[in-house]
Write a protein that holds these residues in place. Structure first.
Motif, PDB file in Angstrom:
ATOM      1  N   SER A 286     -32.191  77.999  49.651  1.00 45.89           N
ATOM      2  CA  SER A 286     -31.257  78.918  50.292  1.00 45.89           C
ATOM      3  C   SER A 286     -31.576  79.121  51.768  1.00 45.89           C
ATOM      4  CB  SER A 286     -31.272  80.266  49.576  1.00 45.89           C
ATOM      5  OG  SER A 286     -32.576  80.824  49.588  1.00 45.89           O
ATOM      6  N   TRP A 287     -32.718  78.572  52.269  1.00 42.99           N
ATOM      7  CA  TRP A 287     -33.109  78.895  53.636  1.00 42.99           C
ATOM      8  C   TRP A 287     -33.649  77.714  54.442  1.00 42.99           C
ATOM      9  CZ3 TRP A 287     -38.274  78.110  54.733  1.00 42.99           C
ATOM     10  CH2 TRP A 287     -39.103  77.904  53.618  1.00 42.99           C
ATOM     11  N   ALA A 288     -34.128  76.658  53.794  1.00 45.89           N
ATOM     12  CA  ALA A 288     -34.775  75.582  54.546  1.00 45.89           C
ATOM     13  C   ALA A 288     -33.776  74.483  54.897  1.00 45.89           C
ATOM     14  CB  ALA A 288     -35.919  74.994  53.739  1.00 45.89           C
ATOM     15  N   PRO A 289     -33.980  73.810  56.030  1.00 43.53           N
ATOM     16  CA  PRO A 289     -33.224  72.582  56.286  1.00 43.53           C
ATOM     17  C   PRO A 289     -33.768  71.493  55.374  1.00 43.53           C
ATOM     18  CG  PRO A 289     -34.869  72.911  57.986  1.00 43.53           C
ATOM     19  CD  PRO A 289     -34.923  74.131  57.095  1.00 43.53           C
ATOM     20  N   THR A 290     -33.348  70.264  55.542  1.00 46.41           N
ATOM     21  CA  THR A 290     -33.836  69.202  54.668  1.00 46.41           C
ATOM     22  C   THR A 290     -35.361  69.196  54.691  1.00 46.41           C
ATOM     23  OG1 THR A 290     -33.639  67.605  56.451  1.00 46.41           O
ATOM     24  CG2 THR A 290     -31.810  67.744  54.907  1.00 46.41           C
ATOM     25  N   SER A 291     -35.956  69.229  53.518  1.00 46.71           N
ATOM     26  CA  SER A 291     -37.402  69.346  53.420  1.00 46.71           C
ATOM     27  C   SER A 291     -37.915  68.553  52.236  1.00 46.71           C
ATOM     28  CB  SER A 291     -37.791  70.818  53.252  1.00 46.71           C
ATOM     29  OG  SER A 291     -39.175  70.942  52.986  1.00 46.71           O
ATOM     30  N   SER A 292     -39.088  67.969  52.412  1.00 45.51           N
ATOM     31  CA  SER A 292     -39.726  67.234  51.322  1.00 45.51           C
ATOM     32  C   SER A 292     -40.744  68.100  50.572  1.00 45.51           C
ATOM     33  CB  SER A 292     -40.423  65.990  51.874  1.00 45.51           C
ATOM     34  OG  SER A 292     -41.422  66.367  52.805  1.00 45.51           O
ATOM     35  N   TYR A 293     -40.874  69.372  50.964  1.00 48.09           N
ATOM     36  CA  TYR A 293     -41.854  70.250  50.343  1.00 48.09           C
ATOM     37  C   TYR A 293     -41.238  71.061  49.213  1.00 48.09           C
ATOM     38  CZ  TYR A 293     -44.807  69.152  54.327  1.00 48.09           C
ATOM     39  OH  TYR A 293     -45.549  68.484  55.258  1.00 48.09           O
ATOM     40  N   GLN A 294     -41.807  70.927  48.033  1.00 47.47           N
ATOM     41  CA  GLN A 294     -41.263  71.605  46.860  1.00 47.47           C
ATOM     42  C   GLN A 294     -41.230  73.118  47.034  1.00 47.47           C
ATOM     43  OE1 GLN A 294     -42.673  70.059  43.004  1.00 47.47           O
ATOM     44  NE2 GLN A 294     -43.723  68.444  44.149  1.00 47.47           N
ATOM     45  N   ARG A 295     -42.178  73.670  47.752  1.00 46.06           N
ATOM     46  CA  ARG A 295     -42.259  75.122  47.903  1.00 46.06           C
ATOM     47  C   ARG A 295     -41.058  75.683  48.683  1.00 46.06           C
ATOM     48  NH1 ARG A 295     -46.384  73.234  51.382  1.00 46.06           N
ATOM     49  NH2 ARG A 295     -45.932  73.544  53.597  1.00 46.06           N
ATOM     50  N   ASN A 296     -40.327  74.830  49.358  1.00 42.15           N
ATOM     51  CA  ASN A 296     -39.166  75.291  50.114  1.00 42.15           C
ATOM     52  C   ASN A 296     -37.912  75.420  49.259  1.00 42.15           C
ATOM     53  OD1 ASN A 296     -40.605  75.521  52.484  1.00 42.15           O
ATOM     54  ND2 ASN A 296     -40.017  73.505  53.243  1.00 42.15           N
ATOM     55  N   TYR A 297     -38.002  75.056  48.000  1.00 42.82           N
ATOM     56  CA  TYR A 297     -36.834  75.090  47.117  1.00 42.82           C
ATOM     57  C   TYR A 297     -37.002  76.199  46.084  1.00 42.82           C
ATOM     58  CZ  TYR A 297     -35.591  70.799  49.411  1.00 42.82           C
ATOM     59  OH  TYR A 297     -35.253  69.885  50.375  1.00 42.82           O
ATOM     60  N   ASN A 298     -35.997  77.057  45.989  1.00 40.32           N
ATOM     61  CA  ASN A 298     -36.124  78.216  45.116  1.00 40.32           C
ATOM     62  C   ASN A 298     -35.334  78.113  43.814  1.00 40.32           C
ATOM     63  OD1 ASN A 298     -34.106  78.333  47.124  1.00 40.32           O
ATOM     64  ND2 ASN A 298     -33.987  80.543  47.127  1.00 40.32           N
ATOM     65  N   TYR A 299     -34.559  77.046  43.636  1.00 37.42           N
ATOM     66  CA  TYR A 299     -33.869  76.833  42.362  1.00 37.42           C
ATOM     67  C   TYR A 299     -34.077  75.387  41.927  1.00 37.42           C
ATOM     68  CZ  TYR A 299     -31.529  81.203  43.485  1.00 37.42           C
ATOM     69  OH  TYR A 299     -31.267  82.516  43.807  1.00 37.42           O
ATOM     70  N   TRP A 300     -34.287  75.218  40.618  1.00 40.87           N
ATOM     71  CA  TRP A 300     -34.570  73.889  40.049  1.00 40.87           C
ATOM     72  C   TRP A 300     -33.779  73.682  38.767  1.00 40.87           C
ATOM     73  CZ3 TRP A 300     -37.899  70.298  42.243  1.00 40.87           C
ATOM     74  CH2 TRP A 300     -38.654  70.743  43.337  1.00 40.87           C
ATOM     75  N   GLY A 301     -33.388  72.432  38.550  1.00 39.52           N
ATOM     76  CA  GLY A 301     -32.795  72.061  37.275  1.00 39.52           C
ATOM     77  C   GLY A 301     -33.867  71.668  36.278  1.00 39.52           C
ATOM     78  N   GLN A 302     -33.419  71.291  35.075  1.00 41.99           N
ATOM     79  CA  GLN A 302     -34.331  70.933  33.994  1.00 41.99           C
ATOM     80  C   GLN A 302     -34.725  69.460  34.019  1.00 41.99           C
ATOM     81  OE1 GLN A 302     -35.772  73.169  31.739  1.00 41.99           O
ATOM     82  NE2 GLN A 302     -34.949  74.503  33.327  1.00 41.99           N
ATOM     83  N   GLY A 303     -33.998  68.652  34.744  1.00 43.87           N
ATOM     84  CA  GLY A 303     -34.348  67.248  34.880  1.00 43.87           C
ATOM     85  C   GLY A 303     -33.547  66.325  33.978  1.00 43.87           C
ATOM     86  N   THR A 304     -33.443  65.076  34.407  1.00 44.62           N
ATOM     87  CA  THR A 304     -32.792  64.033  33.611  1.00 44.62           C
ATOM     88  C   THR A 304     -33.653  62.777  33.693  1.00 44.62           C
ATOM     89  OG1 THR A 304     -30.716  62.832  33.230  1.00 44.62           O
ATOM     90  CG2 THR A 304     -31.313  63.234  35.528  1.00 44.62           C
ATOM     91  N   GLN A 305     -33.834  62.117  32.547  1.00 45.91           N
ATOM     92  CA  GLN A 305     -34.731  60.961  32.477  1.00 45.91           C
ATOM     93  C   GLN A 305     -34.025  59.702  32.974  1.00 45.91           C
ATOM     94  OE1 GLN A 305     -38.101  60.670  31.264  1.00 45.91           O
ATOM     95  NE2 GLN A 305     -37.867  58.626  32.161  1.00 45.91           N
ATOM     96  N   VAL A 306     -34.714  58.974  33.838  1.00 45.92           N
ATOM     97  CA  VAL A 306     -34.263  57.657  34.278  1.00 45.92           C
ATOM     98  C   VAL A 306     -35.344  56.654  33.899  1.00 45.92           C
ATOM     99  CG1 VAL A 306     -33.757  56.184  36.265  1.00 45.92           C
ATOM    100  CG2 VAL A 306     -32.852  58.525  36.170  1.00 45.92           C
ATOM    101  N   THR A 307     -34.956  55.641  33.142  1.00 51.08           N
ATOM    102  CA  THR A 307     -35.890  54.604  32.725  1.00 51.08           C
ATOM    103  C   THR A 307     -35.368  53.247  33.182  1.00 51.08           C
ATOM    104  OG1 THR A 307     -36.535  55.885  30.775  1.00 51.08           O
ATOM    105  CG2 THR A 307     -37.095  53.546  30.783  1.00 51.08           C
ATOM    106  N   VAL A 308     -36.179  52.540  33.954  1.00 54.20           N
ATOM    107  CA  VAL A 308     -35.807  51.212  34.454  1.00 54.20           C
ATOM    108  C   VAL A 308     -36.708  50.194  33.754  1.00 54.20           C
ATOM    109  CG1 VAL A 308     -35.455  49.750  36.459  1.00 54.20           C
ATOM    110  CG2 VAL A 308     -35.219  52.246  36.663  1.00 54.20           C
ATOM    111  N   SER A 309     -36.104  49.430  32.882  1.00 59.06           N
ATOM    112  CA  SER A 309     -36.878  48.496  32.069  1.00 59.06           C
ATOM    113  C   SER A 309     -35.977  47.388  31.541  1.00 59.06           C
ATOM    114  CB  SER A 309     -37.527  49.230  30.895  1.00 59.06           C
ATOM    115  OG  SER A 309     -38.191  48.326  30.035  1.00 59.06           O
ATOM    116  N   SER A 310     -36.565  46.204  31.394  1.00 59.19           N
ATOM    117  CA  SER A 310     -35.826  45.100  30.788  1.00 59.19           C
ATOM    118  C   SER A 310     -36.084  45.036  29.290  1.00 59.19           C
ATOM    119  CB  SER A 310     -36.216  43.780  31.462  1.00 59.19           C
ATOM    120  OG  SER A 310     -37.622  43.593  31.418  1.00 59.19           O
TER     121      SER A 310
END
Length: 121
Positions: free
Chosen positions: A97-121
């Motif tokens: 809600s307050w940071a510009p583009t950032s690679s630091y997790q602490r700058n993000y105050n809302y998170w989703g639950q995640g989705t699995q991506v698997t790359v395999s033959s």
């Protein structure tokens, strides 16, 4: 209730493509910086890409030229092309809600639950 819900993960062969989506609700996410992070088995969660409200983008070096982050209204997307086995991870959507583009997790105050991506033959 604030929610970020990811979708679009799955199993894909090396060289293939996937498009992840993140649907936000409970806040006006169009004014937030949005990002994608990922966590591979046994590794720390890491930054993938971010996009600010005006549309400025930032990418991890490992995905530059292969992944594209975009947004529309309450949704954020991650187009992933030329996927590699090392892209296998749980992918998380995050909002700041307050940071510009950032690679630091602490700058993000809302998170989703995640989705699995698997790359395999």
């Amino acid at each position: 209730q604030v929610q970020l819900v990811e979708s679009g993960g799955g199993l894909v062969q090396p060289g293939g493509s996937l498009r992840l989506s993140c649907a936000g609700s409970g806040r006006t996410f169009s004014s937030y910086t949005m990002a994608w992070f990922r966590q591979a088995p046994g590794k720390e969660r890491e930054f993938v890409a971010a996009i600010s409200s005006p549309g400025h983008t930032d990418y991890a070096d490992s995905v530059k030229g292969r992944f594209t982050i975009s947004r529309a209204a309450q949704s954020t997307y991650l187009q992933m092309n030329s996927l590699k086995p090392e892209d296998t991870a749980v992918y998380y959507c995050a909002a700041s809600s307050w940071a510009p583009t950032s690679s630091y997790q602490r700058n993000y105050n809302y998170w989703g639950q995640g989705t699995q991506v698997t790359v395999s033959s």
